[in-house]
Design an enzyme around this catalytic site. Structure first.
Site, PDB file in Angstrom:
ATOM      1  N   ASN A 249      11.926  -2.780   2.006  1.00  0.00           N
ATOM      2  CA  ASN A 249      11.922  -1.833   3.122  1.00  0.00           C
ATOM      3  C   ASN A 249      11.472  -2.486   4.422  1.00  0.00           C
ATOM      4  O   ASN A 249      11.837  -2.028   5.509  1.00  0.00           O
ATOM      5  CB  ASN A 249      11.011  -0.643   2.797  1.00  0.00           C
ATOM      6  CG  ASN A 249      11.675   0.348   1.865  1.00  0.00           C
ATOM      7  OD1 ASN A 249      12.889   0.497   1.858  1.00  0.00           O
ATOM      8  ND2 ASN A 249      10.878   1.019   1.055  1.00  0.00           N
ATOM      9  N   CYS A 336       4.524   6.739  -0.143  1.00  0.00           N
ATOM     10  CA  CYS A 336       5.588   6.006  -0.841  1.00  0.00           C
ATOM     11  C   CYS A 336       6.589   5.598   0.224  1.00  0.00           C
ATOM     12  O   CYS A 336       6.232   4.851   1.139  1.00  0.00           O
ATOM     13  CB  CYS A 336       6.202   6.855  -1.947  1.00  0.00           C
ATOM     14  SG  CYS A 336       6.690   8.523  -1.456  1.00  0.00           S
ATOM     15  N   GLY A 339       7.240  10.008   1.547  1.00  0.00           N
ATOM     16  CA  GLY A 339       6.053  10.819   1.310  1.00  0.00           C
ATOM     17  C   GLY A 339       6.302  12.197   0.751  1.00  0.00           C
ATOM     18  O   GLY A 339       5.448  13.074   0.902  1.00  0.00           O
TER      19      GLY A 339
END
Length: 737
Positions: A249, A336, A339
């Site tokens: 990411n 995460c 979320g």
């Protein structure tokens, strides 16, 4: 209705997954309505109702000599096969189910057509039961460290967050807005749970950090969160993703916090996989459960190969780490990717481990309302409520319930609710019978005005609360001890194999204990009423001794069975009733003037008071004489008579004896019980309830009435009764009065 090409097909065969000598298949009629698929077998008197919204997939198998087969898999783990004789009818049913199970508009869902005509709640009930602001007040917010922010009152700060946000008191609006811009989907760090030791659990989405981007406002906000807990100089940041996923990411301009820029913060990565891995894992688990002839080796290999239990363990392990850290006085920020999946799972599970309130029925509802509904779990996308991108579907909420079940297995006395409660919630999430689990966030639910157009699932669960009570529940104020050892992680047969009749025990211990719990409670109330009634109506002898020995003096050790207590009460009532009849006959020749004088004698005169109570000239209506009034939902609503005495202990004795004759002291056993009195088969995990009057067991259709049970102290209000007992207790000539 335009999608229904063939509404009725006869001579359809229903194939059982696990055929036995007695049932390899059944033949009946298949009906297709606007909301349900219904299969009726008149021979076995069996009906199978399936909501279209529960259908996950329909597969048309190759034609055989007996007809065309349709294999249908449902979201609540039901897998059935229909054999339709004619190919054209099979094709019509197949095309209709494809269209009905995948609505294109949200208004086509079942919750907008559900009327709750046979329930005991209204459309207003349940929606205002839970207040997020009141829940934070229960935690002690707002206080010197946390404030209620109004920046999101119109969903301007974050569209997927609730209006009510609690943030550090020392953080100004500039810092809050700056942090929101730096977080994915503007989901900035906000308070989710505040523990008693001032340590907190905050949740957010991943930062838009990339490889070297930073945000001063976001760094300051996390530092303000750390300062709200003066007992610890550190703040833990838990990234629930595997580290490799977080690094990927970063290449997309997102990622995780850079430890160089965030001071006094310690990072922890956990290996909870993304929704795509979880979706594939559940499908492999279902395949293992659907083996035609499963052997021990093939089933265990299939479960292990699915990786489902490994994922459940990973979520539980992360939640236990969070709970232990908070219990030790360290505040935590969890995220995460966006979320709303893994963050919701770990926040809510850690809160349950820490707070005993969330282990109650009301507390668990509050937890779901706060961490899942208000903070924007994407129920529409994850559950596939309407036709959309299947890649967005994932069993995130089912996985959360699975972890709760794992904790319940280790702590069977810590939860007020039972396994059936979790299974029912899972069903309601997918069948969209209620509007509670509709849409992806609070803002969307408000825009659709769901509280005005649909019913709330909390109203249903509260109306059926007695079905979900855990008879072993013991209230405790301590944090739960949960082991994450592999030996404690179990396969949840009650959910994933719920409809397989051959893999369940004959009688469920939980059902037996729950029935005994309610039975004993009713006997206690009945005995208490009889004790007080006898004490009030016993006439003293001249020497001051009572005519009968008080029930409280009975030595329970001398009684060979508990029901003898009630039997002795009944014998004394009958003796007292006979004595009262003799007294009435002796006073029958009194003239009218004397009767009038007796009626105005002071209440302190006990003898004349008894004559007034038991006089046939002015009978007192029974407390269970109820008026039935039809409301807008055609429900049977119980309305007390305005002349009804508030004290049921003042009833005439003949009325009490008559009422006691209606109430059964013995309840029917679950042993060898296969069918209801209406011949409906009672399948495993089907609702089986005792009538609180006659004590017999009925299916959910035959025990759809509620009324007060007489001769109980305190009086048993709105208990389930069968239709015959409903007529007898309410003095009604019809169950639809």
């Amino acid at each position: 209705m335009e999608y229904i090409r063939t509404p009725k097909v006869e001579n359809v065969r229903f194939l059982y997954r696990y055929p036995t000598v007695s049932n390899s298949s059944s033949t009946g009629t298949l009906y297709l309505t606007a909301t349900h698929l219904i299969f009726v077998d008149p021979g076995l008197k069996r009906e199978t109702w399936i909501l279209h919204s529960l259908i996950a997939s329909v597969e048309k198998l190759p034609i055989t000599t007996i007809g065309s087969q349709l294999l249908m898999r449902c979201k609540h783990f039901l897998c059935i096969t229909f054999v339709i004789p004619k190919e054209k009818e099979a094709h019509d049913i197949y095309q209709s189910l494809i269209q009905l199970s995948q609505p294109s508009r949200i208004e086509q869902l079942y919750c907008f057509h559900y009327t709750a005509s046979n329930e005991f709640f209204t459309i207003e009930n349940g929606w205002n039961k839970i207040s997020i602001e009141q829940e934070f007040q229960r935690m002690g917010c707002p206080n010197n460290n946390w404030k209620l922010s109004t920046l999101n009152k119109n969903y301007e700060l974050c569209k997927t967050y609730p209006r009510c946000l609690f943030l550090p008191n020392s953080a100004d609006d500039y810092i809050i807005r700056g942090s929101a811009k730096f977080r994915s989907k503007s989901r900035l760090p906000v308070l989710s749970y505040l523990y008693t030791n001032k340590a907190s659990i905050c949740r957010c989405a991943q930062p838009l950090s990339g490889f070297n981007a930073r945000c001063i406002e976001d760094e300051k906000l996390l530092d303000h969160i750390r300062r709200t807990n003066p007992k610890s100089p550190l703040l833990y940041v838990v990234d629930t993703r595997p580290r490799i996923n977080a690094m990927v990411n970063k290449a997309q301009g997102k990622g995780y916090e850079n430890e160089v820029y965030y001071e006094n913060i310690k990072f922890h990565f956990f290996g909870i996989e993304n929704i795509h891995v979880m979706r594939g894992s559940l499908q492999k688990l279902i395949d293992a459960c659907e083996l035609r002839t499963p052997s021990m080796n093939s089933f265990l290999t299939g479960v292990e190969g699915s990786g489902w239990l490994r994922h459940v363990k990973s979520i539980l392990e992360t939640s236990v780490f969070i709970a232990n850290a908070v219990h030790n006085g360290i505040s935590i920020v969890i995220h995460c990717s966006d979320g709303w999946d893994r963050t919701a799972q770990t926040c809510s599970i850690a809160s349950i481990i820490l707070d005993p309130f969330y282990r109650t029925i009301d507390g668990f509802q509050t937890l779901i309302e706060k961490d899942w509904l208000a903070f924007g779990h994407k129920f529409n996308d994850r559950c596939g409520h309407i036709n959309g991108d299947n890649r967005e579907m994932a069993p995130v909420f089912t996985q959360f319930l699975d972890v709760i079940w794992q904790i319940m297995q280790q702590n069977p006395c810590a939860f007020e609710f039972n396994e059936r409660f979790l299974i029912s919630i899972n069903d309601f999430v997918y069948n969209v019978q209620f509007g509670t689990f509709l849409c992806n966030c609070e803002r969307e639910r408000n825009e659709l005005r769901l509280s005005k157009r649909t019913f709330s699932v909390w109203a249903y669960l509260d109306a059926h609360r007695m079905e979900y009570i855990n008879p072993l529940y013991q209230q405790m104020d301590s944090m739960l001890t949960v082991s994450v050892a592999p030996q404690f992680i179990k396969f949840w047969r009650g959910l994933y194999n719920r409809f397989e009749t051959g893999v369940h025990p004959r009688d469920f211990l939980e059902d037996i204990l729950r029935a005994k719990y309610h039975h004993i409670d009713q006997l206690r109330k009945h005995i208490t009423f009889l004790e007080k009634y006898l004490e009030q109506h016993q006439k003293p002898k001249e020497n001051g001794q009572t005519k009968f020995r008080p029930l409280g003096s009975i030595d329970l050790d001398e009684i060979d069975r508990p029901l003898k207590v009630v039997e002795q009460c009944m014998q004394r009532l009958e003796m007292q009733h006979e004595q009262n009849l003799k007294d009435q006959l002796s006073n029958k020749n009194c003239n009218e003037l004397e009767m009038e004088k007796c009626s105005v004698v002071d209440d302190d005169d006990e003898t004349n008071e008894n004559n007034r109570i038991f006089s046939n000239q002015s009978p007192i209506p029974r407390p269970n004489s109820l008026k039935l009034e039809n409301n807008n939902n055609n429900q049977d609503v119980l309305i007390n008579d305005e002349h009804e005495p508030k004290d049921c202990l003042s009833l005439p004795m003949d009325q009490v004896i008559q009422d006691c004759s209606i109430i059964s002291l013995n309840w029917q056993s679950f042993q060898n019980l296969k069918n209801c009195t209406c011949s409906t088969p009672l399948e495993p995990y089907s609702t089986r309830l005792h009538c609180f009057a006659c004590g017999h067991i009925f299916c959910i259709r035959c025990i759809d009435k509620r009324c007060n049970i007489p001769c109980h102290e305190p009086i048993s209000l709105s208990k389930p009764v069968c239709r015959n007992c409903f007529i007898r207790l309410t003095k009604s000539n019809s169950i639809d009065a």
